[in-house]
Write a protein that holds these residues in place. Structure first.
Motif, PDB file in Angstrom:
ATOM      1  N   PHE A   4       0.849  -1.182   0.000  1.00 19.60           N
ATOM      2  CA  PHE A   4       0.000   0.000   0.000  1.00 19.60           C
ATOM      3  C   PHE A   4       0.886   1.234   0.000  1.00 19.60           C
ATOM      4  O   PHE A   4       1.928   1.259   0.659  1.00 19.60           O
ATOM      5  CB  PHE A   4      -0.906   0.019   1.236  1.00 19.60           C
ATOM      6  CG  PHE A   4      -2.026  -0.977   1.188  1.00 19.60           C
ATOM      7  CD1 PHE A   4      -3.272  -0.634   0.689  1.00 19.60           C
ATOM      8  CD2 PHE A   4      -1.835  -2.288   1.641  1.00 19.60           C
ATOM      9  CE1 PHE A   4      -4.305  -1.564   0.636  1.00 19.60           C
ATOM     10  CE2 PHE A   4      -2.857  -3.219   1.597  1.00 19.60           C
ATOM     11  CZ  PHE A   4      -4.099  -2.859   1.093  1.00 19.60           C
ATOM     12  N   VAL A   5       0.469   2.246  -0.736  1.00 21.59           N
ATOM     13  CA  VAL A   5       1.149   3.540  -0.701  1.00 21.59           C
ATOM     14  C   VAL A   5       0.323   4.443   0.209  1.00 21.59           C
ATOM     15  O   VAL A   5      -0.880   4.616  -0.010  1.00 21.59           O
ATOM     16  CB  VAL A   5       1.273   4.160  -2.112  1.00 21.59           C
ATOM     17  CG1 VAL A   5       1.976   5.513  -2.044  1.00 21.59           C
ATOM     18  CG2 VAL A   5       2.025   3.207  -3.030  1.00 21.59           C
ATOM     19  N   ILE A   6       0.969   4.987   1.219  1.00 19.18           N
ATOM     20  CA  ILE A   6       0.247   5.736   2.241  1.00 19.18           C
ATOM     21  C   ILE A   6       0.954   7.058   2.515  1.00 19.18           C
ATOM     22  O   ILE A   6       2.183   7.134   2.523  1.00 19.18           O
ATOM     23  CB  ILE A   6       0.132   4.892   3.535  1.00 19.18           C
ATOM     24  CG1 ILE A   6      -0.699   5.602   4.591  1.00 19.18           C
ATOM     25  CG2 ILE A   6       1.488   4.526   4.081  1.00 19.18           C
ATOM     26  CD1 ILE A   6      -1.080   4.691   5.749  1.00 19.18           C
ATOM     27  N   HIS A   7       0.165   8.113   2.695  1.00 19.43           N
ATOM     28  CA  HIS A   7       0.691   9.436   3.041  1.00 19.43           C
ATOM     29  C   HIS A   7       0.406   9.667   4.525  1.00 19.43           C
ATOM     30  O   HIS A   7      -0.752   9.722   4.941  1.00 19.43           O
ATOM     31  CB  HIS A   7       0.033  10.508   2.178  1.00 19.43           C
ATOM     32  CG  HIS A   7       0.271  10.306   0.710  1.00 19.43           C
ATOM     33  ND1 HIS A   7       1.288  10.937   0.027  1.00 19.43           N
ATOM     34  CD2 HIS A   7      -0.359   9.510  -0.189  1.00 19.43           C
ATOM     35  CE1 HIS A   7       1.270  10.556  -1.237  1.00 19.43           C
ATOM     36  NE2 HIS A   7       0.275   9.687  -1.396  1.00 19.43           N
ATOM     37  N   ASP A   8       1.473   9.778   5.296  1.00 18.26           N
ATOM     38  CA  ASP A   8       1.333   9.841   6.740  1.00 18.26           C
ATOM     39  C   ASP A   8       2.321  10.851   7.319  1.00 18.26           C
ATOM     40  O   ASP A   8       3.536  10.689   7.153  1.00 18.26           O
ATOM     41  CB  ASP A   8       1.574   8.453   7.347  1.00 18.26           C
ATOM     42  CG  ASP A   8       1.347   8.415   8.843  1.00 18.26           C
ATOM     43  OD1 ASP A   8       0.238   8.764   9.278  1.00 18.26           O
ATOM     44  OD2 ASP A   8       2.290   8.046   9.569  1.00 18.26           O
ATOM     45  N   GLY A   9       1.813  11.868   7.961  1.00 19.89           N
ATOM     46  CA  GLY A   9       2.685  12.846   8.601  1.00 19.89           C
ATOM     47  C   GLY A   9       3.624  13.551   7.646  1.00 19.89           C
ATOM     48  O   GLY A   9       4.769  13.824   7.998  1.00 19.89           O
ATOM     49  N   GLY A  10       3.155  13.841   6.432  1.00 20.22           N
ATOM     50  CA  GLY A  10       3.991  14.523   5.458  1.00 20.22           C
ATOM     51  C   GLY A  10       4.936  13.622   4.691  1.00 20.22           C
ATOM     52  O   GLY A  10       5.683  14.087   3.821  1.00 20.22           O
ATOM     53  N   ARG A  11       4.934  12.334   4.992  1.00 19.40           N
ATOM     54  CA  ARG A  11       5.795  11.382   4.288  1.00 19.40           C
ATOM     55  C   ARG A  11       4.957  10.466   3.408  1.00 19.40           C
ATOM     56  O   ARG A  11       3.812  10.146   3.730  1.00 19.40           O
ATOM     57  CB  ARG A  11       6.595  10.532   5.271  1.00 19.40           C
ATOM     58  CG  ARG A  11       7.649  11.277   6.062  1.00 19.40           C
ATOM     59  CD  ARG A  11       8.643  10.290   6.677  1.00 19.40           C
ATOM     60  NE  ARG A  11       7.974   9.288   7.503  1.00 19.40           N
ATOM     61  CZ  ARG A  11       8.508   8.087   7.798  1.00 19.40           C
ATOM     62  NH1 ARG A  11       9.687   7.753   7.309  1.00 19.40           N
ATOM     63  NH2 ARG A  11       7.858   7.244   8.564  1.00 19.40           N
ATOM     64  N   GLU A  12       5.556  10.031   2.289  1.00 18.89           N
ATOM     65  CA  GLU A  12       4.931   9.023   1.443  1.00 18.89           C
ATOM     66  C   GLU A  12       5.648   7.709   1.704  1.00 18.89           C
ATOM     67  O   GLU A  12       6.867   7.624   1.554  1.00 18.89           O
ATOM     68  CB  GLU A  12       5.037   9.414  -0.029  1.00 18.89           C
ATOM     69  CG  GLU A  12       4.347   8.414  -0.960  1.00 18.89           C
ATOM     70  CD  GLU A  12       4.423   8.837  -2.420  1.00 18.89           C
ATOM     71  OE1 GLU A  12       4.544   7.943  -3.287  1.00 18.89           O
ATOM     72  OE2 GLU A  12       4.376  10.048  -2.686  1.00 18.89           O
ATOM     73  N   LEU A  13       4.890   6.693   2.106  1.00 15.69           N
ATOM     74  CA  LEU A  13       5.472   5.416   2.505  1.00 15.69           C
ATOM     75  C   LEU A  13       4.953   4.279   1.635  1.00 15.69           C
ATOM     76  O   LEU A  13       3.787   4.280   1.229  1.00 15.69           O
ATOM     77  CB  LEU A  13       5.132   5.112   3.965  1.00 15.69           C
ATOM     78  CG  LEU A  13       5.543   6.136   5.027  1.00 15.69           C
ATOM     79  CD1 LEU A  13       4.975   5.737   6.382  1.00 15.69           C
ATOM     80  CD2 LEU A  13       7.053   6.265   5.101  1.00 15.69           C
ATOM     81  N   ASN A  14       5.820   3.319   1.352  1.00 17.47           N
ATOM     82  CA  ASN A  14       5.408   2.025   0.823  1.00 17.47           C
ATOM     83  C   ASN A  14       5.280   1.088   2.012  1.00 17.47           C
ATOM     84  O   ASN A  14       6.268   0.831   2.703  1.00 17.47           O
ATOM     85  CB  ASN A  14       6.440   1.480  -0.164  1.00 17.47           C
ATOM     86  CG  ASN A  14       6.590   2.360  -1.393  1.00 17.47           C
ATOM     87  OD1 ASN A  14       5.632   2.954  -1.863  1.00 17.47           O
ATOM     88  ND2 ASN A  14       7.803   2.447  -1.922  1.00 17.47           N
ATOM     89  N   VAL A  15       4.077   0.612   2.265  1.00 17.42           N
ATOM     90  CA  VAL A  15       3.831  -0.272   3.404  1.00 17.42           C
ATOM     91  C   VAL A  15       3.537  -1.673   2.872  1.00 17.42           C
ATOM     92  O   VAL A  15       2.680  -1.855   2.006  1.00 17.42           O
ATOM     93  CB  VAL A  15       2.653   0.239   4.255  1.00 17.42           C
ATOM     94  CG1 VAL A  15       2.357  -0.729   5.392  1.00 17.42           C
ATOM     95  CG2 VAL A  15       2.953   1.632   4.801  1.00 17.42           C
ATOM     96  N   PHE A  16       4.254  -2.655   3.390  1.00 15.23           N
ATOM     97  CA  PHE A  16       4.157  -4.027   2.895  1.00 15.23           C
ATOM     98  C   PHE A  16       3.398  -4.892   3.890  1.00 15.23           C
ATOM     99  O   PHE A  16       3.598  -4.783   5.105  1.00 15.23           O
ATOM    100  CB  PHE A  16       5.551  -4.587   2.645  1.00 15.23           C
ATOM    101  CG  PHE A  16       6.337  -3.790   1.635  1.00 15.23           C
ATOM    102  CD1 PHE A  16       6.331  -4.144   0.293  1.00 15.23           C
ATOM    103  CD2 PHE A  16       7.061  -2.670   2.025  1.00 15.23           C
ATOM    104  CE1 PHE A  16       7.042  -3.397  -0.639  1.00 15.23           C
ATOM    105  CE2 PHE A  16       7.773  -1.918   1.099  1.00 15.23           C
ATOM    106  CZ  PHE A  16       7.763  -2.282  -0.232  1.00 15.23           C
ATOM    107  N   ILE A  17       2.550  -5.784   3.353  1.00 17.38           N
ATOM    108  CA  ILE A  17       1.705  -6.611   4.203  1.00 17.38           C
ATOM    109  C   ILE A  17       1.714  -8.048   3.705  1.00 17.38           C
ATOM    110  O   ILE A  17       1.728  -8.310   2.490  1.00 17.38           O
ATOM    111  CB  ILE A  17       0.259  -6.049   4.239  1.00 17.38           C
ATOM    112  CG1 ILE A  17      -0.623  -6.856   5.199  1.00 17.38           C
ATOM    113  CG2 ILE A  17      -0.354  -6.007   2.842  1.00 17.38           C
ATOM    114  CD1 ILE A  17      -1.969  -6.216   5.462  1.00 17.38           C
TER     115      ILE A  17
END
Length: 458
Positions: A94-107
């Motif tokens: 999932f690509v997530i925008h959190d706290g001003g950062r763009e993250l690739n989150v793996f599950i």
């Protein structure tokens, strides 16, 4: 005493050096970042094994359940994209925008464990891609890369003219004289590499320029036109699909970049009941339903699902496939699940097909390892040509100055070469504008030097 008019050979010589000094650092950067991105399929599993690889299970959780697990882990985050596992041994992302950062989150798609995160803009491949495309400085970087690539074409043409055999031995032209040392050896390495690699370098420059923000956009608007009837019954927005692509992330194929983004057809009635005409997305279909649509439509694994961000937005299923014949871009109404557009390879115009094939060859993806090795050799050739060119300039530069080495012999004007350079200036407007600027600067420098010499002798 008036100065003699320099021949075209002398002008080609001067401009080849001027262009080389400007282009060489960019070519070195492009070659190095290109090599990194070229081997992304091999590097990512090695560097991020704990994020990418999972043990296959018997039952995969639904996309909605995976979404809920990620949302629970990042309660303040906004999820913009989902990338289903490409095979049973890979994680979902999932690509997530959190706290001003763009993250690739793996599950882990089998047990729902969130495996970890990766900075979407500062990981090795994202940085390499951003440097390769726009030097990580946005539009200015994109224009500089385009200018360097355009001047790279001028370098190839002028280089061929300068080094073309004119009755001399083939040694130093067709093969390097390895027994020689110093400047002659560097000159041979530069000439021979350029001679044999000219066509490949032109291919890399031109295929890469199709992605640039100025020339590439004009090229797409001129040659990449879909039949208007494809969009007649689809409510369209003012946005183009290119808005889904960024410097660090490729979502839709090149052929789709200048196509309109549809709007969710039911949004007008939906928002009218809510008492306003715009707002955040409120999908009536689930992520799992969109995933099932992609499966039912046989979209190539490796695709992404971009979630809508506004009330008018759509889900976009897109795959920029290694084999462009498997490209797919689908836009799905967020309220009804209706597929508003489903564009595949067979819908692409001829120029788009040729361009997509060229881009995949450029990225080393068309023919597996063979294509990778071929592009690696081209990148090494670019490095050798650029570095040897800088060494030649350093060894031949005027004593104590940073200018162009003097040329002691004259050759007749190459009229065809003049026409070619003028044609390049027209085809590549940024090159044309800079060519005029360089010519004017060159004239001023020559006039200044001539005046200084006359003053010394007066």
């Amino acid at each position: 005493m008036s100065q003699p008019t320099p021949s075209f050979y002398n002008l080609a010589w001067r401009w080849h050096f001027y262009a080389g000094l400007f282009v060489a650092p960019f070519m070195i950067l492009l070659a190095l970042t290109g090599i990194i991105y070229l081997f992304k399929p091999q590097l990512d599993p090695l560097m991020y094994d704990h994020l990418l690889n999972v043990s296959p299970g018997h039952h995969r959780l639904s996309a909605d359940t995976q979404l809920q697990r990620v949302q629970a882990t990042y309660p303040q985050g906004h999820i913009s994209q989902y990338l289903p596992p490409i095979n049973p041994e890979r994680s979902g992302q999932f690509v997530i925008h959190d706290g001003g950062r763009e993250l690739n989150v793996f599950i882990n798609p089998y047990n729902g464990e969130v495996l970890g995160e990766q900075d979407a803009k500062l990981n090795l491949q994202a940085v390499a891609r951003a440097l390769h495309g726009e030097l990580m400085i946005g539009t200015l970087g994109d224009r500089l890369i385009e200018l360097a690539a355009g001047w790279g074409v001028v370098l190839v043409i002028s280089g061929l003219y300068l080094w073309w055999p004119r009755g001399q031995s083939a040694a130093g032209i067709l093969w390097p004289r390895l027994s020689r040392r110093g400047r002659v050896l560097w000159r041979d390495l530069h000439a021979v590499t350029g001679f044999w690699g000219a066509a490949l370098l032109l291919f890399m420059l031109l295929s890469g320029m199709t992605w640039t923000g100025f020339w590439g956009k004009q090229y797409a608007e001129l040659w990449n036109q879909f039949p208007a009837a494809m969009w007649m019954n689809v409510p369209a927005s003012d946005l183009e699909a290119r808005t889904l692509n960024t410097a660090t992330r490729q979502t839709v194929p090149w052929a789709m970049e200048n196509t309109p983004m549809p709007t969710s057809g039911a949004h007008a009635e939906h928002m009218a009941h809510a008492g306003h005409s715009a707002g955040p997305a409120a999908p009536g279909v689930t992520l799992q339903q969109v995933f099932e649509t992609a499966t039912a439509r046989k979209v190539e694994p490796g695709y992404s699902i971009t979630l809508p961000t506004t009330a008018e937005g759509v889900f976009t299923i897109a795959v920029f496939a290694d084999d462009p014949r498997n490209d797919a871009t689908l836009h799905v109404d967020q309220y009804t699940g209706e597929v508003l557009a489903d564009v595949r390879w067979q819908h692409y115009p001829t120029v788009a097909r040729v361009t997509e094939m060229g881009v995949m060859l450029h990225e080393g993806k068309m023919f597996g390892s063979l294509n990778q090795i071929a592009i690696l050799l081209v990148c090494l050739m670019i490095l050798l040509s650029s570095i040897s060119g800088l060494v030649i300039w350093w060894k031949r530069r005027p004593q104590g100055r940073w200018g162009v080495p003097p040329l002691r012999h004259e050759l007749p004007t190459w009229k065809t070469g003049v026409l070619i350079i003028l044609a390049l200036a027209i085809v590549f407007p940024l090159v044309g504008a800079s060519l005029i600027a360089v010519w004017a600067l060159d004239r001023l420098v020559l006039i200044f030097r001539s005046t200084r010499q006359r003053e010394r002798h007066s």
